[in-house]
Structures are given as structure tokens and as C-alpha cells.
Design an enzyme around this catalytic site. Structure first.
Site, mmCIF file in Angstrom:
data_model
loop_
_atom_site.group_PDB
_atom_site.id
_atom_site.type_symbol
_atom_site.label_atom_id
_atom_site.label_comp_id
_atom_site.label_asym_id
_atom_site.label_seq_id
_atom_site.Cartn_x
_atom_site.Cartn_y
_atom_site.Cartn_z
ATOM 1 N N TRP A 62 33.619 56.223 -23.123
ATOM 2 C CA TRP A 62 34.836 55.397 -23.195
ATOM 3 C C TRP A 62 35.806 55.791 -22.104
ATOM 4 O O TRP A 62 35.709 56.875 -21.530
ATOM 5 C CB TRP A 62 35.478 55.403 -24.598
ATOM 6 C CG TRP A 62 35.736 56.751 -25.258
ATOM 7 C CD1 TRP A 62 35.371 57.985 -24.832
ATOM 8 C CD2 TRP A 62 36.416 56.958 -26.499
ATOM 9 N NE1 TRP A 62 35.776 58.940 -25.722
ATOM 10 C CE2 TRP A 62 36.429 58.349 -26.744
ATOM 11 C CE3 TRP A 62 37.028 56.111 -27.420
ATOM 12 C CZ2 TRP A 62 37.019 58.906 -27.882
ATOM 13 C CZ3 TRP A 62 37.616 56.672 -28.549
ATOM 14 C CH2 TRP A 62 37.599 58.054 -28.767
ATOM 15 N N ASN A 63 36.736 54.847 -21.810
ATOM 16 C CA ASN A 63 37.657 55.026 -20.687
ATOM 17 C C ASN A 63 39.098 54.821 -21.125
ATOM 18 O O ASN A 63 39.350 54.150 -22.137
ATOM 19 C CB ASN A 63 37.371 53.987 -19.600
ATOM 20 C CG ASN A 63 35.963 54.063 -19.082
ATOM 21 O OD1 ASN A 63 35.531 55.090 -18.591
ATOM 22 N ND2 ASN A 63 35.223 52.973 -19.211
ATOM 23 N N ASP A 76 51.040 34.680 -19.306
ATOM 24 C CA ASP A 76 52.499 34.854 -19.199
ATOM 25 C C ASP A 76 53.138 34.379 -20.502
ATOM 26 O O ASP A 76 53.039 33.191 -20.851
ATOM 27 C CB ASP A 76 53.089 33.982 -18.082
ATOM 28 C CG ASP A 76 52.679 34.377 -16.681
ATOM 29 O OD1 ASP A 76 52.151 35.481 -16.475
ATOM 30 O OD2 ASP A 76 52.909 33.547 -15.774
ATOM 31 N N HIS A 80 58.526 36.845 -20.530
ATOM 32 C CA HIS A 80 58.296 37.367 -19.178
ATOM 33 C C HIS A 80 59.456 37.008 -18.247
ATOM 34 O O HIS A 80 59.773 37.774 -17.340
ATOM 35 C CB HIS A 80 56.983 36.814 -18.642
ATOM 36 C CG HIS A 80 56.649 37.195 -17.228
ATOM 37 N ND1 HIS A 80 56.797 38.475 -16.738
ATOM 38 C CD2 HIS A 80 56.166 36.452 -16.198
ATOM 39 C CE1 HIS A 80 56.413 38.500 -15.473
ATOM 40 N NE2 HIS A 80 56.044 37.292 -15.118
HETATM 41 C C1 23J Z 1 57.080 38.667 -11.326
HETATM 42 C C2 23J Z 1 57.821 38.072 -10.341
HETATM 43 C C3 23J Z 1 57.348 36.969 -9.676
HETATM 44 C C4 23J Z 1 56.116 36.459 -10.036
HETATM 45 C C5 23J Z 1 55.347 37.039 -11.054
HETATM 46 C C6 23J Z 1 55.840 38.146 -11.682
HETATM 47 C C7 23J Z 1 54.023 36.480 -11.453
HETATM 48 O O1 23J Z 1 53.450 35.681 -10.784
HETATM 49 C C8 23J Z 1 53.384 36.821 -12.745
HETATM 50 O O2 23J Z 1 52.282 37.336 -12.763
HETATM 51 O O3 23J Z 1 53.958 36.494 -13.765
HETATM 52 S S1 23J Z 1 55.532 35.021 -9.194
HETATM 53 MN MN MN Z 2 52.128 36.651 -14.893
#
Ligand code: 23J
Ligand code: MN
Length: 259
Positions: A62-63, A76, A80
Site C-alpha cells: 500500500w501507498n 470542482d 471551490h
Molecule cells: C484555481 C484557480 C484558477 C483555476 C483553477 C483553480 C482550476 O482550473 C481548477 O482546477 O479548479 S482555472
Molecule cells: Mn478544479
């Protein structure tokens, strides 16, 4: 017993419905988005062995994995982006699971992207697709088939020039239309993120993240095999890890498609 499910089980066993893997391999060579300073970089994948049939574990392998939440084929969540930070059920552990499953609308723009790496899907192009295939239904995944997943090296995939990255995506008005009028689950792309490469300079910056996550919608990035899906008629399952308070996660994205 549900007829729909027994029919599906039969179709899978009989080969008239197949499972398509929309996921890229996740490993130490997986490309990661490269934001300009002063923005903090996201680490790529690292993997450390805990034991491998050795003194640390004579019968087991395992890792330990380490990666940013937004690495490789990933999800996402609304939290986020700052626009989604106060929405209900906005993290990977609180999103209702029904919202991880939905029909796919696949928009093939490979020809346009081959001619222009900065191609953006306009509302007019989306409406042209709808005249041919029908209106995009609520609670569907809209997948942009750009051919970008065929770019094998990190360099080609990120496509960074002196003026920043160049990769395709959605026009801001198209994102508004998809989020508001169509009320989709989210958008999926073959590129490193749901926004176009140049989107940091758009108004608003990163409009796909701003509008999609701000409307409680999702993103799927670094997908592949979209060319194996029909424009309509496939079903996508995209369920992130149930990370408490998570903003997203790498995941396995599967489609059920006609054979
Ligand atoms: C953080 C800032 C800009 C971007 C992103 C993340 C992503 O593309 C992401 O993976 O959510 S464009
Ligand atoms: Mn993303």
C-alpha cells in the site's frame, strides 16, 4: 424489481450498453495547472510506499498519496470558488448524491479547436447544437469535446506561451446560459481546468468557475474519451471522494453509452 434497472443489467451483460472511462491516469506525471505568482501552486501527485511485501508489511502492499484536490481528472465543488462559498451543500461531503449522476450532452468542437487553441463556445454555437440535438435538459452534464486529451506531453497539454496558457473553453455568455436558463449539473472539459487558458484575463476573471460554482454547479476537468460518446443518450456518473469540507477531488468518471 425495477424494469429500468433489470433492462440496464441485461444491456450491460448483453453488450448493447458499454461503460466508457472518461478518466485520465493519475500519477506523478499528471500535469497540474500552473498559476502565475503570487498565486500558490498546487502540488502534483506524489506517492510513497508504506510497505510492499517487506518488513513493513510482509503480506501487503500500500501507498500514501499526496496531491492537490484539483489534480488530473477531478471534480470542482461549488465551494471551490468565492462565489459559491456561502451556498448550502457546497462541499464534496454534502452535495446530494443524486447530483453526481446525469445525462451527457456532448458538444464536439474538435475541428474549431484544431484551428484555434483559444476557441470559446459561444451561445450561438450552443444553440446551433441544440437545433440539431434538442435543448440541453436540466440536471445534465455538458461535456466539451475538444480533442485536447490527445495532447500527451505536459508541455503540449498546458500549452503555455509568454502571454500565458492557450486552451479552449466556454464564452462567458454561454456559461450564464447553461447555469441559468438550462440549469445544468455542470460542465466537463478535456483541459486542465473548466476555464479557457486565457480566462484569467476575461471579465469576470475565470468566468466558468465564477458563474458555475456561484450557481451551485460543478466542474469536471481533464476528461478523456469524450469522442466515444454520442451527442446525447449517454449517462455520466461523477462522484468525488467524500472529503469533509473538500473543494473537489480526483475521481473516476464513467459513462454508460450505447455500444
Ligand atoms: C484555481 C484557480 C484558477 C483555476 C483553477 C483553480 C482550476 O482550473 C481548477 O482546477 O479548479 S482555472
Ligand atoms: Mn478544479
Amino acid at each position: 424489481m425495477s424494469d429500468a434497472l433489470s433492462n440496464l443489467i441485461g444491456a450491460l451483460a448483453g453488450g448493447s450498453v458499454r461503460v466508457v472511462d472518461l478518466t485520465q491516469p493519475l500519477g506523478e506525471s499528471t500535469p497540474v495547472i500552473d498559476l502565475p505568482p503570487p498565486f500558490a501552486p498546487s502540488p502534483g501527485v506524489s506517492m510513497e510506499t508504506i510497505s510492499r511485501y517487506d518488513e513493513g508489511g510482509p503480506a501487503w502492499y500500500w501507498n500514501t498519496l499526496r496531491f492537490g484536490e484539483h489534480t488530473g481528472t477531478h471534480f470542482d465543488a461549488p465551494v471551490h470558488w468565492i462565489t459559491g462559498k456561502d451556498l448550502a451543500d457546497n462541499t464534496t461531503d454534502t452535495i446530494p448524491v443524486e447530483r453526481f449522476v446525469g445525462p451527457a450532452c456532448v458538444i464536439d468542437v474538435r475541428e474549431q479547436v484544431a484551428a484555434d487553441a483559444d476557441f470559446l463556445l459561444t451561445p450561438g454555437a450552443l444553440e446551433a447544437w441544440e437545433r440539431e440535438h434538442g435543448q440541453i435538459p436540466a440536471c445534465s452534464w455538458v461535456l466539451l469535446c475538444t480533442g485536447w486529451s490527445e495532447r500527451e506531453s505536459s508541455e503540449e497539454f498546458l500549452n503555455i506561451a509568454a502571454d500565458g496558457p492557450h486552451s479552449p473553453g466556454f464564452h462567458v455568455d454561454t456559461v450564464r446560459l447553461l447555469a441559468d436558463a438550462r440549469d445544468v449539473l455542470g460542465v466537463g472539459v478535456e483541459t486542465v481546468g473548466t476555464d479557457a487558458g486565457q480566462a484569467g484575463g476575461f471579465d469576470p476573471p475565470f468566468p466558468t468557475h465564477t458563474i458555475m460554482q456561484g450557481s451551485g454547479k460543478f466542474g469536471l476537468a481533464s476528461l478523456c474519451n469524450l469522442d466515444q460518446l454520442p451527442p446525447t443518450g449517454a449517462l455520466v456518473v461523477a462522484a468525488p471522494l467524500k472529503v469533509v469540507g473538500g473543494s473537489g477531488s480526483p475521481l473516476r468518471v464513467l459513462a454508460l453509452a450505447p455500444a
